[in-house]
Design a protein around this motif. Structure first.
Motif, PDB file in Angstrom:
ATOM      1  N   TYR A 227     -11.886   5.212   7.747  1.00 12.74           N
ATOM      2  CA  TYR A 227     -10.461   5.668   8.107  1.00 12.74           C
ATOM      3  C   TYR A 227      -9.790   4.848   9.023  1.00 12.74           C
ATOM      4  O   TYR A 227      -8.436   4.515   8.661  1.00 12.74           O
ATOM      5  N   TYR A 230      -8.760   1.708   6.768  1.00 16.22           N
ATOM      6  CA  TYR A 230      -7.700   1.929   5.953  1.00 16.22           C
ATOM      7  C   TYR A 230      -6.565   2.078   6.546  1.00 16.22           C
ATOM      8  O   TYR A 230      -5.531   1.337   6.154  1.00 16.22           O
ATOM      9  N   MET A 231      -6.224   2.739   7.925  1.00 11.16           N
ATOM     10  CA  MET A 231      -4.977   2.817   8.488  1.00 11.16           C
ATOM     11  C   MET A 231      -4.603   1.729   9.069  1.00 11.16           C
ATOM     12  O   MET A 231      -3.228   1.172   9.041  1.00 11.16           O
ATOM     13  N   ARG A 234      -3.109  -0.547   6.149  1.00 11.91           N
ATOM     14  CA  ARG A 234      -2.018  -0.118   5.994  1.00 11.91           C
ATOM     15  C   ARG A 234      -0.845  -0.490   6.878  1.00 11.91           C
ATOM     16  O   ARG A 234       0.298  -0.823   6.494  1.00 11.91           O
ATOM     17  N   GLN A 235      -1.333  -0.622   8.038  1.00 13.40           N
ATOM     18  CA  GLN A 235      -0.531  -1.152   9.108  1.00 13.40           C
ATOM     19  C   GLN A 235       0.043  -2.605   8.916  1.00 13.40           C
ATOM     20  O   GLN A 235       1.112  -3.220   8.582  1.00 13.40           O
ATOM     21  N   LEU A 238       1.977  -2.941   5.174  1.00 12.22           N
ATOM     22  CA  LEU A 238       3.156  -2.054   4.719  1.00 12.22           C
ATOM     23  C   LEU A 238       4.090  -1.823   6.035  1.00 12.22           C
ATOM     24  O   LEU A 238       5.046  -1.271   5.915  1.00 12.22           O
ATOM     25  N   HIS A 315       1.754  -9.494   6.580  1.00 14.96           N
ATOM     26  CA  HIS A 315       0.380  -9.316   7.406  1.00 14.96           C
ATOM     27  C   HIS A 315       0.251 -10.145   8.675  1.00 14.96           C
ATOM     28  O   HIS A 315       0.283  -9.588   9.908  1.00 14.96           O
TER      29      HIS A 315
END
Length: 453
Positions: A227, A230-231, A234-235, A238, A315
Motif C-alpha cells: 500500500y 501504491y501511495m 500515486r504521488q 499524479l 515523476h
C-alpha cells in the motif's frame, strides 16, 4: 540521511546578527548522521540523546556577500546554448524512437531474434527511449523553471517567451505556476505560508498527545509495504497535476477548489489575472495539438513518443522537489523563528542519478540549496557558488549522497508528521520518534505554548 545536518545548540540567541570573523569561527557543529533509534529495552529511545539544532544566525546580506558577484551574472547566450542542446538531443532521440517499431517488427528482426525475442527487444528499446527522452524533456522543463525565476536571462521578455513555450509544451501553466512557485521560494519551510510540502501535524492525522508508549502507532501510521508503494507511485505520477488542479499537498489554509487555472483564485492578485488567462490559453492549445496529433498519427504513437516521456517528467520533477524539501533532519518553522535564509537552508542537495542528473537535468538536483538562497542565479553557476556557500554557512549546508530511489522510499516511510506546538519543528517517524530536536530555548517555547493551549 543527510550527511551533514544536525547543528548543535549555540550560545548565540536567535536574533543575534553579529557575523563571526570567519565561517570557521561559527559555534555550530554537526554530526555526520543522526543516532539510530533503538527499540532494545537496554537502550530505550530518549529524546535527551538526540542531537540539537540551532537555526543559523546570519542575515541574507551577509551570506550574499560571501558569494562572488560574477556568479549572479545571467548570460542569455549561454542559456540559449543549453536550450539548443536539449532541443537537438530531444530531436535526435525522437527520430530514433520513430525507428523502433519498424526495426523490431521487420521480417529480418523477427527471423534473427524469433518473434518473442524481437518483441522483447522492441519494448526494451522503448524503455530506453522513455528513460532518456524523459530526462531530456525534464531538462527542457528546468530551462522553463529558470525562466520563471528570471535566471535564464536579464531580459524579462526573453525569459517569458522561452519559459512560456517550454513549460506549455510540458503541460505546465507557465505564468500561473511561476506566481505560486515564487511564493514558495519566498516562504519556504514556513508552516503558515509555504505553498508546497507543508508537513502534516499531529492533529492533522488525529494522533493524541499522550505517552508515546501508550499509543498504537500502527493504528495511525501502519501501512503495508504494497500500500505504501501504491501511495508513493500515486504521488510520483499524479502529484503535480493534482497540485495544479486541486491544490493537493499545497497550503491547507487555502479555500476548497483552489487551483492554478482559475484567474480569481486566492493564488493570484487582480493584476495577475491576464497572465493566468494566457497560461490557460497555452494549455488549451496543447490540448488541441495532442488531439490533432492523435488524429493524424494515432493515439498509440502519441502515447509512446510524447505522453510517457511527459509522465516521466512529472515523476522526476516531483521526486527531485520532494527530496529537496523533505527529510527527517530538515527543520520547519513557525512564527518569528522563520526568515528567508533559514527557510533557504532547510533544503538538501542530492547526488541525483550521478552524471545523468548533472548533464540532462542541468544540476538542478545537485545544487538546489544555493538556488533557494539566490533563485535568480543561473544554474550553470551553481557548482562554484555552492563551494562559497558551503564554506560560509558550514554545517548548516546539507547534502546527501544516498541513492535517490532508496532515499525516496526511506523518506516517504520515515517523514510522517510534526508537532502542533513549537516554532522549530522536525519530522517524526511512524513510531512518533524524532531524529533531531530543537535546542533548549526552542523546546522551552514549545512547552510554554503547550501549557497555554
Amino acid at each position: 540521511m543527510i550527511d551533514r545536518c544536525c547543528v548543535l545548540s549555540s550560545p548565540l540567541p536567535p536574533e543575534h546578527t553579529e557575523l563571526p570573523s570567519t565561517p570557521a569561527m561559527a559555534t555550530a557543529k554537526a554530526y555526520s548522521a543522526p543516532p539510530k533509534v533503538s527499540e532494545k529495552k537496554d537502550n530505550p529511545y530518549s529524546e535527551d540523546d538526540l542531537p540539537e539544532f540551532t537555526p543559523m544566525p546570519w542575515t541574507l546580506s551577509e551570506i550574499r556577500a560571501a558569494i562572488p558577484p560574477h556568479l549572479h551574472v545571467r548570460q542569455t547566450w549561454k542559456g540559449l546554448l543549453y536550450l539548443a542542446r536539449d532541443i537537438i538531443l530531444a530531436t535526435a532521440v525522437w527520430k530514433l524512437g520513430l525507428r523502433i517499431d519498424p526495426t523490431f517488427q521487420s521480417q529480418a528482426a523477427v527471423q534473427q531474434l524469433t518473434p518473442i525475442g524481437a518483441e522483447v527487444a522492441r519494448w526494451a528499446a522503448w524503455g530506453v527511449y522513455w528513460w532518456f527522452q524523459g530526462l531530456i524533456f525534464t531538462g527542457i522543463w528546468v530551462i522553463g523553471h529558470e525562466c520563471g525565476h528570471g535566471a535564464f536571462s536579464a531580459n524579462k521578455r526573453v525569459c517569458d517567451i522561452v519559459g512560456f513555450i517550454t513549460h506549455t509544451f510540458l503541460w505546465t501553466p507557465y505564468f500561473s505556476w511561476q506566481i505560486s512557485h515564487h511564493r514558495h521560494h519566498s516562504n519556504h519551510a514556513s508552516m503558515e505560508r509555504d505553498e508546497v510540502y507543508v508537513p502534516k501535524t499531529r492533529s492533522d492525522i488525529g494522533i493524541p498527545k499522550d505517552d508515546p508508549t501508550k499509543i498504537d502507532w500502527d493504528e495511525y501510521l501502519g501501512d503495508t509495504p504494497i500500500y505504501t508503494l501504491y501511495m508513493l507511485l500515486r504521488q510520483q505520477f499524479l502529484a503535480f497535476p493534482a497540485y495544479l488542479l486541486f491544490n493537493v499537498s499545497g497550503q491547507k489554509n487555502y479555500p476548497k477548489w483552489t487551483n492554478h487555472f482559475d484567474p480569481n483564485s486566492v493564488l493570484f492578485t487582480k493584476r495577475q489575472r491576464n497572465a493566468v488567462i494566457m497560461s490557460n490559453i497555452g494549455i488549451a492549445a496543447m490540448v488541441w495539438g495532442v488531439l490533432e496529433s492523435s488524429r493524424i498519427w494515432g493515439a498509440a504513437t502519441v502515447l509512446k513518443m510524447y505522453a510517457i516521456p511527459w509522465l516521466l517528467v512529472t515523476h522526476w520533477f516531483i521526486m527531485i522537489t520532494y527530496l529537496h524539501h523533505t527529510d527527517i533532519e530538515l527543520p520547519h518553522y513557525r512564527n518569528g523563528q522563520w526568515n528567508f535564509q533559514r527557510g533557504a537552508a532547510a533544503t538538501v542537495d542530492r547526488d541525483f542519478l550521478g552524471w545523468q542528473g548533472r548533464f540532462f537535468l542541468h544540476d538542478v538536483a545537485h545544487f538546489h540549496v544555493i538556488h533557494h538562497f539566490f533563485p535568480m542565479m543561473p544554474f550553470y553557476h551553481g557548482p562554484e557558488a555552492t563551494k562559497y556557500l558551503k564554506e560560509f554557512i558550514g554545517d548548516h549546508y546539507r547534502y546527501s549522497n544516498k541513492p535517490v530511489f532508496k532515499a525516496l522510499w526511506d523518506t516517504y516511510n520515515i517523514c510522517q508528521f510534526v508537532e502542533d506546538e513549537g516554532d522549530v519543528l522536525f519530522y517524526r517517524d511512524r513510531k512518533g520518534k524524532a531524529y533531531v530536536r530543537p535546542a533548549a530555548q526552542y523546546r522551552e517555547s514549545a512547552a510554554t505554548a503547550q501549557r497555554a493551549h
